[in-house]
Motif scaffolding. Structure first.
Motif, PDB file in Angstrom:
ATOM      1  N   VAL A 178      41.445  59.700  75.704  1.00 17.67           N
ATOM      2  CA  VAL A 178      40.157  59.733  76.390  1.00 17.67           C
ATOM      3  C   VAL A 178      39.312  58.520  76.013  1.00 17.67           C
ATOM      4  O   VAL A 178      38.601  57.961  76.849  1.00 17.67           O
ATOM      5  N   LYS A 179      39.392  58.094  74.758  1.00 19.46           N
ATOM      6  CA  LYS A 179      38.643  56.904  74.336  1.00 19.46           C
ATOM      7  C   LYS A 179      39.146  55.671  75.084  1.00 19.46           C
ATOM      8  O   LYS A 179      38.361  54.826  75.542  1.00 19.46           O
ATOM      9  N   SER A 180      40.470  55.564  75.241  1.00 16.60           N
ATOM     10  CA  SER A 180      41.044  54.446  75.987  1.00 16.60           C
ATOM     11  C   SER A 180      40.578  54.459  77.437  1.00 16.60           C
ATOM     12  O   SER A 180      40.205  53.431  78.004  1.00 16.60           O
ATOM     13  N   HIS A 181      40.571  55.646  78.019  1.00 16.93           N
ATOM     14  CA  HIS A 181      40.117  55.774  79.399  1.00 16.93           C
ATOM     15  C   HIS A 181      38.631  55.422  79.523  1.00 16.93           C
ATOM     16  O   HIS A 181      38.209  54.753  80.469  1.00 16.93           O
ATOM     17  N   SER A 182      37.838  55.843  78.536  1.00 13.17           N
ATOM     18  CA  SER A 182      36.411  55.536  78.552  1.00 13.17           C
ATOM     19  C   SER A 182      36.172  54.032  78.517  1.00 13.17           C
ATOM     20  O   SER A 182      35.291  53.515  79.190  1.00 13.17           O
ATOM     21  N   ASN A 183      36.988  53.338  77.718  1.00 16.85           N
ATOM     22  CA  ASN A 183      36.849  51.883  77.633  1.00 16.85           C
ATOM     23  C   ASN A 183      37.155  51.220  78.969  1.00 16.85           C
ATOM     24  O   ASN A 183      36.503  50.242  79.361  1.00 16.85           O
ATOM     25  N   GLN A 184      38.154  51.754  79.700  1.00 15.50           N
ATOM     26  CA  GLN A 184      38.480  51.210  81.017  1.00 15.50           C
ATOM     27  C   GLN A 184      37.313  51.381  81.976  1.00 15.50           C
ATOM     28  O   GLN A 184      36.933  50.462  82.703  1.00 15.50           O
ATOM     29  N   VAL A 185      36.745  52.589  81.965  1.00  9.61           N
ATOM     30  CA  VAL A 185      35.625  52.849  82.869  1.00  9.61           C
ATOM     31  C   VAL A 185      34.426  51.987  82.492  1.00  9.61           C
ATOM     32  O   VAL A 185      33.733  51.439  83.350  1.00  9.61           O
ATOM     33  N   GLN A 186      34.184  51.833  81.190  1.00 12.36           N
ATOM     34  CA  GLN A 186      33.051  51.026  80.733  1.00 12.36           C
ATOM     35  C   GLN A 186      33.185  49.584  81.199  1.00 12.36           C
ATOM     36  O   GLN A 186      32.214  48.956  81.639  1.00 12.36           O
ATOM     37  N   SER A 187      34.395  49.040  81.127  1.00 13.64           N
ATOM     38  CA  SER A 187      34.600  47.647  81.520  1.00 13.64           C
ATOM     39  C   SER A 187      34.401  47.445  83.011  1.00 13.64           C
ATOM     40  O   SER A 187      34.045  46.354  83.454  1.00 13.64           O
ATOM     41  N   MET A 188      34.605  48.495  83.819  1.00 10.23           N
ATOM     42  CA  MET A 188      34.479  48.360  85.273  1.00 10.23           C
ATOM     43  C   MET A 188      33.087  48.707  85.783  1.00 10.23           C
ATOM     44  O   MET A 188      32.649  48.227  86.817  1.00 10.23           O
ATOM     45  N   PRO A 236      26.013  53.242  77.943  1.00  4.76           N
ATOM     46  CA  PRO A 236      25.350  54.411  77.374  1.00  4.76           C
ATOM     47  C   PRO A 236      26.019  55.723  77.761  1.00  4.76           C
ATOM     48  O   PRO A 236      26.172  56.597  76.944  1.00  4.76           O
ATOM     49  N   SER A 237      26.441  55.859  79.046  1.00  5.60           N
ATOM     50  CA  SER A 237      27.059  57.101  79.487  1.00  5.60           C
ATOM     51  C   SER A 237      28.364  57.340  78.758  1.00  5.60           C
ATOM     52  O   SER A 237      28.676  58.442  78.330  1.00  5.60           O
ATOM     53  N   VAL A 238      29.164  56.284  78.625  1.00  7.44           N
ATOM     54  CA  VAL A 238      30.442  56.422  77.950  1.00  7.44           C
ATOM     55  C   VAL A 238      30.238  56.799  76.492  1.00  7.44           C
ATOM     56  O   VAL A 238      30.926  57.646  75.942  1.00  7.44           O
ATOM     57  N   LYS A 279      44.937  52.561  87.000  1.00  6.34           N
ATOM     58  CA  LYS A 279      44.093  52.729  88.176  1.00  6.34           C
ATOM     59  C   LYS A 279      42.935  53.644  87.830  1.00  6.34           C
ATOM     60  O   LYS A 279      43.139  54.737  87.345  1.00  6.34           O
ATOM     61  N   VAL A 280      41.728  53.201  88.140  1.00  4.49           N
ATOM     62  CA  VAL A 280      40.550  53.985  87.841  1.00  4.49           C
ATOM     63  C   VAL A 280      39.743  54.157  89.114  1.00  4.49           C
ATOM     64  O   VAL A 280      39.465  53.183  89.809  1.00  4.49           O
ATOM     65  N   SER A 281      39.372  55.422  89.408  1.00  7.02           N
ATOM     66  CA  SER A 281      38.558  55.673  90.589  1.00  7.02           C
ATOM     67  C   SER A 281      37.585  56.780  90.294  1.00  7.02           C
ATOM     68  O   SER A 281      37.785  57.560  89.373  1.00  7.02           O
ATOM     69  N   HIS A 282      36.534  56.860  91.119  1.00  9.53           N
ATOM     70  CA  HIS A 282      35.504  57.901  90.964  1.00  9.53           C
ATOM     71  C   HIS A 282      34.979  57.924  89.534  1.00  9.53           C
ATOM     72  O   HIS A 282      35.023  58.935  88.840  1.00  9.53           O
ATOM     73  N   VAL A 311      34.710  61.086  86.756  1.00  4.46           N
ATOM     74  CA  VAL A 311      35.605  61.148  85.611  1.00  4.46           C
ATOM     75  C   VAL A 311      34.832  61.264  84.317  1.00  4.46           C
ATOM     76  O   VAL A 311      35.192  62.014  83.417  1.00  4.46           O
ATOM     77  N   LEU A 312      33.738  60.495  84.212  1.00  2.49           N
ATOM     78  CA  LEU A 312      32.933  60.577  82.994  1.00  2.49           C
ATOM     79  C   LEU A 312      32.443  61.985  82.772  1.00  2.49           C
ATOM     80  O   LEU A 312      32.418  62.480  81.657  1.00  2.49           O
ATOM     81  N   SER A 313      32.024  62.647  83.836  1.00  2.00           N
ATOM     82  CA  SER A 313      31.568  64.032  83.708  1.00  2.00           C
ATOM     83  C   SER A 313      32.706  64.932  83.288  1.00  2.00           C
ATOM     84  O   SER A 313      32.556  65.810  82.457  1.00  2.00           O
ATOM     85  N   ASP A 314      33.900  64.704  83.863  1.00  2.00           N
ATOM     86  CA  ASP A 314      35.037  65.572  83.565  1.00  2.00           C
ATOM     87  C   ASP A 314      35.545  65.409  82.153  1.00  2.00           C
ATOM     88  O   ASP A 314      36.121  66.314  81.586  1.00  2.00           O
ATOM     89  N   GLN A 315      35.354  64.205  81.567  1.00  2.00           N
ATOM     90  CA  GLN A 315      35.838  64.020  80.207  1.00  2.00           C
ATOM     91  C   GLN A 315      35.169  65.012  79.265  1.00  2.00           C
ATOM     92  O   GLN A 315      35.809  65.601  78.411  1.00  2.00           O
ATOM     93  N   GLY A 316      33.850  65.125  79.426  1.00  2.00           N
ATOM     94  CA  GLY A 316      33.134  66.059  78.553  1.00  2.00           C
ATOM     95  C   GLY A 316      33.608  67.470  78.773  1.00  2.00           C
ATOM     96  O   GLY A 316      33.845  68.214  77.830  1.00  2.00           O
TER      97      GLY A 316
END
Length: 350
Positions: free
Chosen positions: A198-208, A213-215, A326-329, A333-338
């Motif tokens: 999940v941390k790896s995925h968060s970093n991907q979303v943060q970079s895009m 702050p949300s991540v 591949k990252v979308s939505h 996704v950020l909401s779903d991680q929590g």
């Protein structure tokens, strides 16, 4: 100074046990009910959660023997046959609970880290086999003490019937290995891998999205959840395992009464932890608990599964293919991680 039960120690221990028993029985029965009702929560692996809660319910009922023995100032009044039954049930239900928790951790690991294998591994048939295996693992140990490999005896310091760890080194060693390092190792590995994914995925979303702050908020929630799961497990079982190991290695050393009793209460607190952790850390279960309590008098579970979250997918794979990058939505996704790791929390205990 010789250890002995006093009125104060009896009162404190009895009150603590009463709290554990009440939460353990009624809280876990609610978890079983909620997990069995598909309209109450939408969490994968509900059957494993129900298995955990059922084992915890039965062991909480078994603690009534301990409560009576405490009230009698550390005396067993039920006879030898019930002493053996008490020891058998303690061994069976405690280990079944531990391995149910371990299976839930594996379920969450496959759901998050090995998404492509989840549907193949956790079919309805395989989950039924897992539950059967969970309940069969402790049977050789629970019956072995009855057949002479060891012996269930009343222990005044613990106020339960259990085997003395110094009586049979081979039996005690297997129990310690099966009951502590194996499940702790599996649970810790699963939690660590889930956090990494999940941390790896968060970093991907943060970079895009450049929404640091949300991540960061999500990462804090994930870290807290995993910390609670592992810490609760360790706090409950490591002290008793250490004391029992000392009892096995240094049989002549007398464990102080208050330490012996405190270590056992901590072990049994684990059976009451799950409903509390679900209620605090898991939004779906928290709402379901309220719904069940609200409708208990009419005998139905009318909670509608997280109406504000029911459209959320529990698996990251529904919106993100991490392996392919591949990252979308992103916001979804950020909401779903929590929600994922709150659902996994203990669910992983979790």
């Amino acid at each position: 100074m010789e250890d002995k039960w006093t009125t104060a120690s009896v009162a404190v221990t009895a009150i603590s046990l009463c709290i554990v028993i009440v939460i353990g029985i009624f809280g876990n029965l609610m978890v079983v009910l909620i997990s069995a009702k598909g309209n109450c929560v939408r969490i994968k692996g509900r059957a494993l959660i129900a298995s955990l809660a059922f084992a915890d319910t039965l062991e909480s009922l078994n603690l009534i023997f301990m409560l009576v023995s405490v009230a009698k100032h550390g005396q067993w009044i039920f006879g030898d046959s019930l002493c053996e039954l008490n020891g058998f049930m303690t061994t069976e239900f405690v280990l079944s609970s531990l391995y149910s928790l371990t299976a839930i951790s594996l379920n969450r690991y496959f759901m998050v880290v090995k998404q492509g294998l989840y549907r193949k591994v956790f079919t309805a048939r395989n989950q039924a086999l897992m539950i059967a295996f969970i309940w069969c693992i402790p049977l050789p140990l629970a019956t072995g003490a009855l057949l002479g490999w060891s012996k269930f005896e009343f222990q005044p310091g613990k106020c339960i019937c259990l085997f003395y760890f110094s009586r049979s080194i081979s039996f005690s060693s297997i129990v310690l290995v099966v009951g502590v390092p194996v499940p702790i190792g599996i649970i810790s590995f699963c939690c660590f891998q889930i956090f990494k994914e999940v941390k790896s995925h968060s970093n991907q979303v943060q970079s895009m999205t450049n929404e640091a702050p949300s991540v960061n908020v999500e990462e804090v929630r994930i870290t807290k959840t995993l910390t609670v799961v592992v810490a609760a497990y360790l706090i409950c079982f490591i002290p008793a395992a250490t004391i029992n190991l000392m009892e096995m290695v240094i049989p002549q050393y007398k464990i102080p009464l208050w330490i012996d009793m405190l270590s056992m209460i901590l072990v049994f607190c684990n059976h009451a932890n799950n409903p509390v952790i679900y209620g605090v850390l898991n939004k779906q279960y928290r709402k379901a608990f309220k719904g069940v309590l609200r409708n208990l008098i009419v005998g139905r579970c009318s909670f509608k599964a997280s109406t504000d979250n029911s459209s959320h997918s529990i698996a990251l794979g529904d919106s993100v293919d991490v392996r392919k990058g591949k990252v979308s939505h992103q916001r979804h996704v950020l909401s779903d991680q929590g929600n994922l790791l709150n659902d996994s929390s203990k669910v992983t205990a979790t």
